[in-house]
Each structure stands twice: as structure tokens, then as C-alpha cells.
Design a protein around this motif. Structure first.
Motif, PDB file in Angstrom:
ATOM      1  N   ASP A  88       7.582  -4.757   7.543  1.00 32.63           N
ATOM      2  CA  ASP A  88       7.895  -3.347   7.273  1.00 32.63           C
ATOM      3  C   ASP A  88       6.659  -2.571   6.836  1.00 32.63           C
ATOM      4  N   GLY A  89       5.697  -3.237   6.246  1.00 32.30           N
ATOM      5  CA  GLY A  89       4.472  -2.560   5.862  1.00 32.30           C
ATOM      6  C   GLY A  89       3.851  -3.139   4.616  1.00 32.30           C
ATOM      7  N   LYS A  90       2.715  -2.566   4.268  1.00 31.45           N
ATOM      8  CA  LYS A  90       1.969  -2.984   3.082  1.00 31.45           C
ATOM      9  C   LYS A  90       1.342  -1.731   2.496  1.00 31.45           C
ATOM     10  N   ILE A  91       1.293  -1.657   1.168  1.00 26.50           N
ATOM     11  CA  ILE A  91       0.712  -0.501   0.490  1.00 26.50           C
ATOM     12  C   ILE A  91      -0.342  -1.007  -0.495  1.00 26.50           C
ATOM     13  N   PHE A  92      -1.521  -0.399  -0.443  1.00 27.82           N
ATOM     14  CA  PHE A  92      -2.613  -0.719  -1.346  1.00 27.82           C
ATOM     15  C   PHE A  92      -2.965   0.534  -2.133  1.00 27.82           C
ATOM     16  N   VAL A  93      -3.289   0.381  -3.401  1.00 31.59           N
ATOM     17  CA  VAL A  93      -3.686   1.508  -4.244  1.00 31.59           C
ATOM     18  C   VAL A  93      -5.042   1.188  -4.847  1.00 31.59           C
ATOM     19  N   THR A  94      -5.990   2.125  -4.691  1.00 30.45           N
ATOM     20  CA  THR A  94      -7.332   1.937  -5.244  1.00 30.45           C
ATOM     21  C   THR A  94      -7.767   3.193  -5.978  1.00 30.45           C
ATOM     22  N   LYS A  95      -8.674   3.022  -6.926  1.00 28.29           N
ATOM     23  CA  LYS A  95      -9.244   4.142  -7.674  1.00 28.29           C
ATOM     24  C   LYS A  95     -10.304   4.832  -6.825  1.00 28.29           C
ATOM     25  N   ILE A  96     -10.339   6.152  -6.903  1.00 27.27           N
ATOM     26  CA  ILE A  96     -11.395   6.944  -6.280  1.00 27.27           C
ATOM     27  C   ILE A  96     -12.404   7.264  -7.377  1.00 27.27           C
TER      28      ILE A  96
END
Length: 105
Positions: A88-96
Motif C-alpha cells: 500500500d505504500g511507505k512514508i518517511f519523515v525527515t527534518k529539513i
């Protein structure tokens, strides 16, 4: 600021766009991507034949928002893409760390 990278099925592109609009987050970059998870994938071709493949077509959304919007954006993407099936998908979160506009003075 954070960047949310969501990799979703191509047939969920419109639903993902609409979900972002619904929460007033219309700014994003969306590109075609190919990749795979840990397993090979079995694809059913238009003639009904099955093919094991190493690469699968996906769409990658890149969304930059303030930190406080993270949960709302991630949940909207999950709600738009969840079917209960693998892939179904994958979500990644990173700091800018920094952001710059390119423009003429």
C-alpha cells in the motif's frame, strides 16, 4: 520544517492529491518511481499471465510542512492509500535543515 516522502501505488495518485487538498496542503512534488520492498512481486499482465518482477511502478510524493502539520499530513496519506494489502505504500519523515528559494533579484 519537515519533509514527508510518501511512496504509493500509481492508482492512488488522485486520491492522495485530493487528500492533501482536503487538509489544505496543496503543495507537493509528485514523481514516477520504480522500486521494490523485501520480496519480489507477482504482477498479473493484461493477458492474465503472471510475472514475477523485481521492480514495481510507484508514485513518490514529497511534501514539506511545518513540524506541527506532520501527523495530519501522514494520517491523510494513510487514509487515502490504505487497502489492507502489502504494498500500500511507505512514508518517511525527515527534518529539513535549510531551505532556499531560487529567484532573480
Amino acid at each position: 520544517m519537515i519533509e514527508i516522502m510518501a511512496i504509493v501505488r500509481p492508482n492512488k495518485t488522485s486520491a492522495t492529491k485530493q487528500a492533501l487538498i482536503n487538509i489544505n496542503r496543496p503543495g507537493y512534488t509528485c514523481v514516477r518511481a520504480v522500486g521494490r520492498g523485501k520480496k519480489t512481486v507477482e504482477v498479473i499482465l493484461s493477458d492474465g499471465k503472471k510475472l514475477k518482477t523485481k521492480l514495481v511502478s510507484k508514485r513518490m510524493f514529497l511534501i514539506v510542512v511545518e513540524d506541527k502539520a506532520k501527523e495530519e499530513v501522514v494520517q491523510a496519506i494513510i487514509d487515502a492509500n490504505w487497502s489492507g494489502n502489502e504494498g500500500d505504500g511507505k512514508i518517511f519523515v525527515t527534518k529539513i535543515v535549510d531551505s532556499y528559494n531560487v529567484h532573480l533579484e
